[in-house]
Motif scaffolding. Structure first.
Motif, PDB file in Angstrom:
ATOM      1  N   UNK A  38       0.865  -1.260   0.130  1.00  0.00           N
ATOM      2  CA  UNK A  38       0.344  -0.275  -0.017  1.00  0.00           C
ATOM      3  C   UNK A  38       0.753   1.335  -0.044  1.00  0.00           C
ATOM      4  N   UNK A  39       2.036   1.151  -0.517  1.00  0.00           N
ATOM      5  CA  UNK A  39       2.949   1.752   0.096  1.00  0.00           C
ATOM      6  C   UNK A  39       3.931   2.274   1.556  1.00  0.00           C
ATOM      7  N   UNK A  40       3.326   2.231   1.859  1.00  0.00           N
ATOM      8  CA  UNK A  40       3.524   2.742   3.081  1.00  0.00           C
ATOM      9  C   UNK A  40       4.719   2.180   4.053  1.00  0.00           C
ATOM     10  N   UNK A  41       5.946   2.803   3.772  1.00  0.00           N
ATOM     11  CA  UNK A  41       7.321   2.441   4.673  1.00  0.00           C
ATOM     12  C   UNK A  41       7.212   1.100   5.665  1.00  0.00           C
ATOM     13  N   UNK A  42       7.415   0.171   5.971  1.00  0.00           N
ATOM     14  CA  UNK A  42       7.523  -1.038   6.722  1.00  0.00           C
ATOM     15  C   UNK A  42       7.475  -0.746   8.031  1.00  0.00           C
ATOM     16  N   UNK A  43       7.329  -1.931   9.198  1.00  0.00           N
ATOM     17  CA  UNK A  43       7.785  -1.197  10.836  1.00  0.00           C
ATOM     18  C   UNK A  43       9.574  -1.631  10.886  1.00  0.00           C
ATOM     19  N   UNK A  44       9.233  -2.578  10.653  1.00  0.00           N
ATOM     20  CA  UNK A  44      11.208  -2.874  10.876  1.00  0.00           C
ATOM     21  C   UNK A  44      11.949  -2.175  10.127  1.00  0.00           C
ATOM     22  N   UNK A  45      11.417  -1.355   8.387  1.00  0.00           N
ATOM     23  CA  UNK A  45      12.793  -0.639   8.730  1.00  0.00           C
ATOM     24  C   UNK A  45      12.719   0.884   9.411  1.00  0.00           C
ATOM     25  N   UNK A  46      11.636   1.227   9.278  1.00  0.00           N
ATOM     26  CA  UNK A  46      11.175   2.243   9.835  1.00  0.00           C
ATOM     27  C   UNK A  46      11.948   2.422  11.677  1.00  0.00           C
ATOM     28  N   UNK A  47      11.657   1.757  12.768  1.00  0.00           N
ATOM     29  CA  UNK A  47      12.033   1.035  13.376  1.00  0.00           C
ATOM     30  C   UNK A  47      14.047   0.610  13.486  1.00  0.00           C
ATOM     31  N   UNK A  48      14.387   0.481  13.476  1.00  0.00           N
ATOM     32  CA  UNK A  48      15.714  -0.077  12.669  1.00  0.00           C
ATOM     33  C   UNK A  48      16.653   1.375  12.579  1.00  0.00           C
ATOM     34  N   UNK A  49      15.905   2.429  11.294  1.00  0.00           N
ATOM     35  CA  UNK A  49      16.610   3.175  11.117  1.00  0.00           C
ATOM     36  C   UNK A  49      16.483   4.375  12.117  1.00  0.00           C
ATOM     37  N   UNK A  50      15.454   4.308  13.110  1.00  0.00           N
ATOM     38  CA  UNK A  50      15.039   5.308  14.173  1.00  0.00           C
ATOM     39  C   UNK A  50      16.199   5.517  15.029  1.00  0.00           C
TER      40      UNK A  50
END
Length: 293
Positions: free
Chosen positions: A173-185
């Motif tokens: 659906x185009x949303x950044x996945x939880x796993x990637x966003x969490x790791x980067x943060x």
């Protein structure tokens, strides 16, 4: 492909914080409803460990999944934490303000040929412990097909020590996945330790695979016990009765709620009343009991 300088520059401050060796923890709720007692138990454990270590405790709001966000939830989360005496350092951070950063890392992963498009549905993958590689060598393309875009998956090597399977980093659906966003943060904020519920232990393999792909070291992970209902089921945010409002209606104040959470963790006798700060002082010699991963 080496990580480009402009992305590494975004990590420099986080790397300096981690190099200093000071504890930096965080609590990262999603604004999808009221905090139930399981969420608050995790917040308490995370706060206690950070404060006992003399470190910082940051508040991050994981609000990327906008269709699930509820109006007023961000403010309610902060109000509940303040009411319990769980103070955080600095201003609360919204993941929604970092979309450009996540997209930059996503672009680098794709240019590095570390991603592939996947058109498998959730139904097709239901019940599988990890992704079986169905689309890994396919040619499904990155564009629209049958009115659907593909998800993007990280191509995880078969000899990856965590055997995570290929991790979704961008949803269909185009949303950044939880796993990637969490790791980067965690990297950008220089997080040294993550305290979360036991149910998120299953996210460890995927996240560790992502840290390797981004060529960065992970923080230390700790997992606290799950809080369940009378039937032994994990609490859900759908169960509004498990939130603080219900307890307030029963006449419980913050000291009673902290005592309830602490007694359920085996830290104080049942019926104890104390503030979060008093609990911290009580536990200074005993230590905080969470499992390490």
């Amino acid at each position: 492909m080496p990580v480009p300088d402009h992305l590494l520059m975004g990590l420099e401050q986080g790397q300096r914080w981690r190099a200093e060796g000071r504890y930096r923890g965080r609590y990262a709720p999603s604004p999808t409803g009221v905090l139930h007692l399981g969420n608050l138990q995790t917040a308490l454990l995370s706060w206690l460990q950070a404060r006992q270590a003399g470190g910082l405790w940051l508040l991050r709001i994981d609000d990327l999944d906008t269709p699930r966000n509820r109006p007023g939830a961000v403010e309610a989360i902060q109000a509940d934490l303040r009411w319990l005496g769980l103070d955080w350092d600095g201003e609360p951070m919204l993941q929604s303000s970092r979309r450009g950063l996540y997209s930059s890392w996503l672009s680098w992963l794709r240019r590095s040929a570390l991603l592939f498009p996947c058109r498998c549905s959730r139904r097709e993958l239901a019940g599988l412990a990890r992704y079986p590689g169905t689309c890994r060598e396919g040619s499904g393309g990155w564009g629209w097909r049958d009115r659907r875009l593909p998800s993007w998956r990280l191509r995880v090597p078969s000899d990856d020590p965590d055997r995570s399977g290929d991790v979704v980093v961008r949803r269909a659906d185009g949303f950044i996945a939880y796993q990637l966003a969490t790791v980067i943060d965690e990297l950008v904020l220089g997080i040294s330790d993550v305290v979360r519920g036991e149910d998120l232990r299953e996210a460890l393999p995927a996240q560790r695979s992502l840290y390797r792909a981004l060529q960065q070291p992970p923080p230390r992970f700790h997992h606290g016990p799950l809080r369940c209902d009378a039937a032994g089921r994990k609490l859900s945010k759908r169960e509004a009765s498990a939130g603080l409002n219900s307890l307030r209606e029963q006449g419980l104040d913050a000291a009673a709620v902290i005592g309830l959470l602490a007694s359920d963790l085996g830290s104080v006798p049942s019926g104890t009343r104390l503030s979060a700060q008093e609990l911290l002082e009580h536990l200074t010699q005993k230590g905080i009991h969470v499992s390490h991963s």
